[in-house]
Design an enzyme around this catalytic site. Structure first.
Site, PDB file in Angstrom:
ATOM      1  N   LYS A  98       0.819  -1.212   0.000  1.00  0.00           N
ATOM      2  CA  LYS A  98       0.000   0.000   0.000  1.00  0.00           C
ATOM      3  C   LYS A  98       0.854   1.264   0.000  1.00  0.00           C
ATOM      4  O   LYS A  98       0.564   2.214  -0.738  1.00  0.00           O
ATOM      5  CB  LYS A  98      -0.936   0.026   1.221  1.00  0.00           C
ATOM      6  CG  LYS A  98      -1.879  -1.170   1.289  1.00  0.00           C
ATOM      7  CD  LYS A  98      -2.855  -1.043   2.448  1.00  0.00           C
ATOM      8  CE  LYS A  98      -2.212  -1.129   3.822  1.00  0.00           C
ATOM      9  NZ  LYS A  98      -1.808  -2.488   4.229  1.00  0.00           N
ATOM     10  N   ARG A 110      -9.926   0.229   8.738  1.00  0.00           N
ATOM     11  CA  ARG A 110      -9.462  -1.129   9.017  1.00  0.00           C
ATOM     12  C   ARG A 110     -10.507  -1.938   9.770  1.00  0.00           C
ATOM     13  O   ARG A 110     -10.278  -3.103  10.071  1.00  0.00           O
ATOM     14  CB  ARG A 110      -8.206  -1.050   9.891  1.00  0.00           C
ATOM     15  CG  ARG A 110      -6.927  -1.475   9.196  1.00  0.00           C
ATOM     16  CD  ARG A 110      -5.808  -1.278  10.205  1.00  0.00           C
ATOM     17  NE  ARG A 110      -4.617  -1.999   9.880  1.00  0.00           N
ATOM     18  CZ  ARG A 110      -3.590  -1.480   9.218  1.00  0.00           C
ATOM     19  NH1 ARG A 110      -3.643  -0.257   8.764  1.00  0.00           N
ATOM     20  NH2 ARG A 110      -2.508  -2.196   9.004  1.00  0.00           N
ATOM     21  N   ARG A 165      11.263  -6.724   4.967  1.00  0.00           N
ATOM     22  CA  ARG A 165      11.125  -5.302   5.286  1.00  0.00           C
ATOM     23  C   ARG A 165      11.717  -5.014   6.662  1.00  0.00           C
ATOM     24  O   ARG A 165      12.264  -3.932   6.887  1.00  0.00           O
ATOM     25  CB  ARG A 165       9.640  -4.903   5.236  1.00  0.00           C
ATOM     26  CG  ARG A 165       9.423  -3.418   5.438  1.00  0.00           C
ATOM     27  CD  ARG A 165       8.003  -2.997   5.104  1.00  0.00           C
ATOM     28  NE  ARG A 165       7.075  -3.298   6.182  1.00  0.00           N
ATOM     29  CZ  ARG A 165       5.759  -3.063   6.130  1.00  0.00           C
ATOM     30  NH1 ARG A 165       5.225  -2.553   5.036  1.00  0.00           N
ATOM     31  NH2 ARG A 165       4.986  -3.353   7.145  1.00  0.00           N
ATOM     32  N   ARG A 219      11.125  -1.320  11.916  1.00  0.00           N
ATOM     33  CA  ARG A 219       9.835  -1.458  12.604  1.00  0.00           C
ATOM     34  C   ARG A 219       9.829  -2.718  13.450  1.00  0.00           C
ATOM     35  O   ARG A 219       9.971  -3.817  12.921  1.00  0.00           O
ATOM     36  CB  ARG A 219       8.701  -1.517  11.580  1.00  0.00           C
ATOM     37  CG  ARG A 219       8.319  -0.160  11.061  1.00  0.00           C
ATOM     38  CD  ARG A 219       7.286  -0.258   9.955  1.00  0.00           C
ATOM     39  NE  ARG A 219       6.078  -0.965  10.356  1.00  0.00           N
ATOM     40  CZ  ARG A 219       4.992  -1.017   9.606  1.00  0.00           C
ATOM     41  NH1 ARG A 219       4.960  -0.411   8.430  1.00  0.00           N
ATOM     42  NH2 ARG A 219       3.930  -1.674  10.020  1.00  0.00           N
ATOM     43  N   ARG A 231      -0.855  -9.684  13.220  1.00  0.00           N
ATOM     44  CA  ARG A 231      -1.364  -8.650  12.300  1.00  0.00           C
ATOM     45  C   ARG A 231      -2.134  -9.296  11.159  1.00  0.00           C
ATOM     46  O   ARG A 231      -3.159  -8.779  10.723  1.00  0.00           O
ATOM     47  CB  ARG A 231      -0.203  -7.806  11.773  1.00  0.00           C
ATOM     48  CG  ARG A 231       0.317  -6.850  12.836  1.00  0.00           C
ATOM     49  CD  ARG A 231       1.730  -6.412  12.567  1.00  0.00           C
ATOM     50  NE  ARG A 231       1.866  -5.653  11.344  1.00  0.00           N
ATOM     51  CZ  ARG A 231       3.007  -5.545  10.677  1.00  0.00           C
ATOM     52  NH1 ARG A 231       4.094  -6.151  11.101  1.00  0.00           N
ATOM     53  NH2 ARG A 231       3.055  -4.813   9.598  1.00  0.00           N
TER      54      ARG A 231
HETATM   55  P1  ADP Z   1       0.839  -2.583   7.845  1.00  0.00           P
HETATM   56  O1  ADP Z   1      -0.185  -2.350   6.765  1.00  0.00           O
HETATM   57  O2  ADP Z   1       2.161  -3.018   7.347  1.00  0.00           O
HETATM   58  O3  ADP Z   1       0.329  -3.437   8.973  1.00  0.00           O
HETATM   59  P2  ADP Z   1       0.521   0.128   8.870  1.00  0.00           P
HETATM   60  O4  ADP Z   1       1.656   1.039   8.819  1.00  0.00           O
HETATM   61  O5  ADP Z   1      -0.659   0.422   8.000  1.00  0.00           O
HETATM   62  O6  ADP Z   1       1.172  -1.252   8.539  1.00  0.00           O
HETATM   63  O7  ADP Z   1      -0.007  -0.031  10.369  1.00  0.00           O
HETATM   64  C1  ADP Z   1       0.820  -0.368  11.432  1.00  0.00           C
HETATM   65  C2  ADP Z   1       0.014  -0.598  12.706  1.00  0.00           C
HETATM   66  O8  ADP Z   1      -0.672   0.623  13.072  1.00  0.00           O
HETATM   67  C3  ADP Z   1      -1.109  -1.631  12.589  1.00  0.00           C
HETATM   68  O9  ADP Z   1      -0.654  -2.940  12.823  1.00  0.00           O
HETATM   69  C4  ADP Z   1      -2.076  -1.144  13.686  1.00  0.00           C
HETATM   70  O10 ADP Z   1      -1.629  -1.545  14.956  1.00  0.00           O
HETATM   71  C5  ADP Z   1      -1.960   0.371  13.620  1.00  0.00           C
HETATM   72  N1  ADP Z   1      -2.992   0.955  12.730  1.00  0.00           N
HETATM   73  C6  ADP Z   1      -2.770   1.502  11.501  1.00  0.00           C
HETATM   74  N2  ADP Z   1      -3.928   1.914  10.947  1.00  0.00           N
HETATM   75  C7  ADP Z   1      -4.909   1.610  11.839  1.00  0.00           C
HETATM   76  C8  ADP Z   1      -6.321   1.739  11.853  1.00  0.00           C
HETATM   77  N3  ADP Z   1      -6.981   2.272  10.814  1.00  0.00           N
HETATM   78  N4  ADP Z   1      -7.007   1.310  12.942  1.00  0.00           N
HETATM   79  C9  ADP Z   1      -6.370   0.779  13.980  1.00  0.00           C
HETATM   80  N5  ADP Z   1      -5.044   0.598  14.036  1.00  0.00           N
HETATM   81  C10 ADP Z   1      -4.302   0.998  12.988  1.00  0.00           C
END
Ligand code: ADP
Length: 191
Positions: free
Chosen positions: A15, A90, A129, A135, A147
């Site tokens: 993404k 999400r 990654r 991270r 996740r």
């Molecule tokens: P990835 O898609 O690689 O999991 P992101 O950078 O989108 O990584 O998100 C990292 C973390 O941030 C997620 O695992 C979650 O804990 C939190 N997070 C991100 N976006 C949301 C959301 N819309 N609602 C709740 N938690 C979120």
């Protein structure tokens, strides 16, 4: 009407990479909830400290916190031609809140583009990654699995929400970065 896109997909689907392309091509504002949380974690803001307690375990940050943060970010860009929502919504609760919020601005989501990548490939990409992202949520297999599970249980149902509105488009997330970008451009321009 504004070009508001939800870029959807499991962790590691690409993404972030594809968002970079889309902002350049269409002049959109990129809102990645993950990036915003990480910036707050780095600055050790109140929000960052709270977010970290969830993110470090591979859990979602609570809806109310995430929704309020997202709204504030949108309101910072009143002149935007449109937004790419990356990592948001999400949960179905977040999707409903986003629709209601955009409606108050006479706006709406145009399409939801879902990058589809199978689980083994995701695991491999995230482990790779981890070597460069710094991270901690990428570095541990158990957290990665958490996740992926959260994605399946809480996030995947968001597809149905957009499907019901005839806004859901599936994009094959396997291929070169260019190939995938071209699929995305094709989907946007057809709609
Ligand atoms: P990835 O898609 O690689 O999991 P992101 O950078 O989108 O990584 O998100 C990292 C973390 O941030 C997620 O695992 C979650 O804990 C939190 N997070 C991100 N976006 C949301 C959301 N819309 N609602 C709740 N938690 C979120």
């Amino acid at each position: 009407m504004a070009l508001n896109i939800v870029l959807f997909g499991p962790p590691g689907a690409g993404k972030g990479t594809q968002s970079e392309r889309l902002i350049q091509k269409y002049g959109l504002i990129h809102l990645s909830t993950g990036d915003i949380f990480r910036a707050n974690m780095k600055e050790e803001t109140e929000l960052g400290i709270l977010a970290k307690s969830f993110i470090s375990k591979g859990h979602l940050v609570p809806d109310e916190v995430t929704i309020n943060m997202l709204k504030e970010e949108v309101l910072k860009h009143p002149e935007s031609k449109g937004f790419i929502f990356d990592g948001f919504p999400r949960t179905t609760v977040q999707a409903v809140a986003l629709d209601e919020f955009l409606a108050t601005m006479n706006s709406s989501i145009k399409v939801m583009l879902a990058l589809e990548v199978e689980e083994n490939e995701l695991r491999e990409r995230l482990m790779k990654r981890a070597l460069v992202s710094g991270r901690s949520d990428d570095a541990d297999e158990k957290i990665i699995q958490n996740r992926i599970n959260v994605y399946k249980n809480e996030t995947a149902p968001v597809k149905t929400f957009y499907e019901k509105q005839s806004k859901f488009i599936s994009i094959d997330g396997i291929g070169t970065i260019d190939e995938i970008s071209n699929r995305i451009y094709g989907a946007i321009e057809k709609n």
